[in-house]
Design an enzyme around this catalytic site. Structure first.
Site, PDB file in Angstrom:
ATOM      1  N   PRO D  97       0.402   3.890   4.475  1.00  0.00           N
ATOM      2  CG  PRO D  97       2.398   2.674   4.509  1.00  0.00           C
ATOM      3  CD  PRO D  97       1.752   3.897   3.918  1.00  0.00           C
ATOM      4  CG  ASN D 101       3.948   6.359   5.835  1.00  0.00           C
ATOM      5  OD1 ASN D 101       5.127   6.278   5.567  1.00  0.00           O
ATOM      6  ND2 ASN D 101       3.370   5.544   6.688  1.00  0.00           N
ATOM      7  CE  LYS D 202     -10.578   0.514   8.065  1.00  0.00           C
ATOM      8  NZ  LYS D 202      -9.365   0.759   7.296  1.00  0.00           N
TER       9      LYS D 202
END
Lengths: 329, 329, 329, 329
Positions: D97, D101, D202
């Site tokens: 996520p 993490n 992105k």
């Protein structure tokens, strides 16, 4: 007769500027001639009452008959339209919601300028676009009258207590005459410069006020999220360079100060809708003068959004509440 | 020995909080043990000198040998790296440019935490991300040391005159010990709450400061374009709700005030680059805590653009000049 | 006579809407009666020439005699003022720089409406505030004339080539008549709805265009700083959801595309000043309708700043260059 | 054994780049060795299933046992932690996520890098800060492994259908190897440049997407308020320079298009929370690289506010609804 007096008053005043103080004070004594008042809303009504209290005969009109009735009971004379008021009074104060109303009351078919007498002093206390003030001044001058813009700060409470601040734009020679009247309704009467600068000062102050308020709300919210106690943070800001009126006098965070709208669920105070309106005027003025106002524009948009999201009737410090809502699960 | 003293000092201080004033004052007298100082830049150097002036033996280090030389001439002991300083001193102050430097000085291969003694008091006066302060505090705690963040406001001038304001975050029991040292270098030492809240207070103040400054610059510029005299406009704002530190103490418009950077071609003061850096920290904190800061974000972007357009070395009030340029033909 | 024709034309057209195609085409054949043209600037001049090319007799006027001379040499009749044009032509096209010019040309002392004949078709191709278009339509209707707004997109090049796009607002019954004339000057004539919607469509498109262009410039700049090759980044955006006209047809980054202003030092194209003007109109419309336009407002402010910093004469895609400047040492 | 293979694979591939196609294809046939997969959430789970479908043995782990169970039933081998996966597989894909993490899964006490074998190919498809990707690449390189960032666009639907787009950053020599695996899960695999550029692409795309979407929503709302029909306005924009993906493919106004979230009460699609997260990453990257992103910053703040006002779970095109609410009485 009043017109005549007024014409000579102008002469006298011009003398005064060259030193003739004695004559000026005689004019002042003669000054309790009738004063016209147009626009008896939340602000105009207590303002007109204060004129009556100070012994000025008031000749008034308003589109809402109920608003007139109360003033009539206190001794004012009520007429049908602005033109009629202009026919009877050589000093007229207008207090209206927005530019189109001002244009109608001055330039409309029953407007002041249809019957205004030479030498009449026209004082507009509405908050409107400075460029409209300038147009009205030009139109008034064509009729031999004098127009000044004199928007107020202070709200209904200050209007009731005759504690308003007036920011006055117009010919400097007329400022003394304007100040005499406005002094009955306010605690401060500030001369700002040529016609339109009263509006400019008001708009500028409120734009900076909005920026300071949103900035304070964002900052207090960020500090709280970072673990600071809000009272302590306010104290630190107020002894530092972050200090502003919104942080030290009108803090938007509930629990930080007493006697401010944030302590009373954002009731009372200066409504979000009014702030959005003033920021719209600031934006218009900035667009017209090609002035970059990045934070001012964004402040306008934020108050615009608040109006659409249920904050229209709350005090403008409720922007803290608007920003505060926590993200859901 | 020093470590031992320090350990007992903690005990004493905890007693103090329960009322043992006599013991506390005896600790204070014993406190002229060596103080470590890491980071001898524009700010750190005068701060370390003020410690020397107050009679503290100083053990210092810096990556630039020249910076060390001057302090050495004044009596400080110079060591090779933070780890060595930590080996010799049980109270250490760090004053570094940014988060990565702080991480290196504490956690790096020759960092403080490699040799820190149990009970050591670590005070970081750098302005960095509060979340990094928290990480350092956790790392220090693992070694038995205590970390406090204590960023300053006031600039090089205030550093020279020992007039800085320290905003201190950390365990409240240690605040008295921190205050003793910081009081030699500043006029105000304010306890803000748990670790990171010192940074939070600094960041919050500077975000609101930037918003107020840009807002003042936009407002003054708009007023001038609308025909207002800048001195008069400043006066009106300062007696009204638009008032803020940037309008009444540090006005960005040349000619309005004396003794401020705007009166001196925006020389000196608080540089635009530093403001951009602090606004970056505010933005990071806001992003991490999911706090909306609309004006704060835009203020950050504006100072970012100024840095790219030749204003990097000027005082941050030069935003007036940045916004002011007239549109060409 | 022309007025009469025009009146009957209206009747005919109403019939047409109920199916009488034969009559409509007879009107069309009769349509090479004189066309008035007011405003012979960079855009108006080639537009008027295209009317001449299509065989329309043109009766024109402009405040600059030089602009008239060239058209006169091509066969147009030149008159002294808009009123005189209105006296001779029952179809008039206006192409003016801004709202005040439009008000003057229609409502001024020598304006069109002083002598307009009943049934005259007035088409305004200026880009102005939609609320001014509506005022003009009301004023024209009082004189028995029909006003339509028909702003263009496409610039001087498209005007020369008769490739403009017209966005037309006004009574739908008149659209066919308007389209006939506009079709001589443009490739697309789009009916948008009631009076003012032509302006609305133009303003909306340009607001979104400005947002897309600044967004593309910010994004390309960020990507380059993060190590991406600009051509590759453009390719990725254009095959993804970031795609927009500014990224795939008019990319603002030099070297990414050929034949666009960014490939030619931002010469030609659509000037930053014009974009700032259109964004000012969008802002005014948003303020008047209380519509939040957060990005639109900020885009306006950014183009405003660019105008003040030497970008006024460059294509609006130069915002990439504006944002691009590197922070100094 | 797998490590050995992998090491030789690198050699082979380097040969391939000099023309040895035969060897490359033999490697490809040998490639159905086990693939590690860490992170079996909404996206990771269908991605891992597609690997299984393509015949790859999958060795997986996740913090939620339930997520593992389903994949186990389909034939995957489930292990306890990332370190164990790294011990068994020399190609590992991670889908997590957020940055913390990723740091935990790679660098944590049971992280991949504790047991990673020399020559292992690590592909992270999480969307995270590009600077974290770079850190992971450096850490992997120290262990002799290769790290690539390969974030996706396309959502859960595309993940199920193996229609994702992967934007890949890393050493170019490894791209073929990465593409082989990613091709099983997506329709497009684009090489973007060095490590971190996949994330950069992105983030850049999504920043421009957000700006275009908010801009489209503001524009459509303004046009509607000015009297334009929304379908007509969309048509005009889409044939003009205002065109963008949000106007022509994913229009945010209900009734304009079918098959998009705005036609379904903003259900499904790309959630506002995810957009806010990506804009936070864009903001961080811009702050770190000192890149001005004025519209990007404001877009971030707008999605932040939406999250706090009940739009967190809706598609990000619901910004139209957010801006749309009418001002009350």
């Amino acid at each position: 007769m009043a017109a005549l007096f007024r014409a000579s008053r102008n002469l006298l005043q011009r003398c005064t500027r060259h030193g003739d103080v004695a004559l000026a004070s005689s004019r002042s004594m003669a000054s309790k001639t009738p004063v016209g008042f147009i626009g008896l809303g939340n602000m105009g009504s207590p303002m007109a009452k204060n004129l009556l209290k100070h012994g000025y005969p008031v000749i008034a009109t308003d589109v809402f008959p109920e608003s007139c009735k109360e003033l009539q009971d206190l001794g004012a004379q009520i007429l049908d339209c602005p033109a009629e008021v202009a026919d009877k009074a050589d000093r007229i104060i207008t207090m209206l919601p927005s530019s189109p109303n001002v244009i109608e009351v001055y330039n409309g078919p029953n407007g002041i300028l249809k019957k205004v007498k030479k030498g009449t002093l026209l004082i507009d206390s509405s908050t409107i676009d400075p460029s409209v003030s300038k147009e009205m001044a030009v139109a008034a001058e064509k009729m031999g009258a004098v127009f000044m813009d004199a928007p107020v700060s202070g709200g209904v409470g200050a209007a009731n207590l005759a504690k308003l601040t007036f920011m006055v734009g117009g010919v400097e020679e007329e400022f003394t005459a304007a100040k005499e009247l406005l002094g009955s309704m306010g605690a401060n009467v500030v001369y700002c410069g040529p016609v339109g600068t009263g509006q400019a000062a008001k708009i500028c102050n409120n734009m900076l006020l909005a920026i300071g308020m949103i900035g304070t709300a964002e900052t207090m919210n960020l500090g709280i999220r970072l673990g600071l106690d809000p009272k302590l943070l306010a104290k630190i800001l107020n002894m530092s360079s972050g200090r502003c009126w919104s942080s030290d006098t009108y803090n938007p965070v509930p629990g930080v100060m007493e006697g401010v709208p944030s302590a009373n669920n954002y009731q009372g105070g200066f409504g979000t809708t009014l702030m959005a309106k003033d920021l719209g005027l600031a934006q218009d003025s900035a667009t017209n003068t090609k002035t970059p106002v990045l934070l001012g524009s964004l402040a306008h948009q934020i108050y615009r959004m608040m109006c659409a999201r249920g904050y229209a009737g709350k005090d403008f410090s409720s922007v803290f509440q608007f920003l505060r809502e926590e993200e859901g699960q």
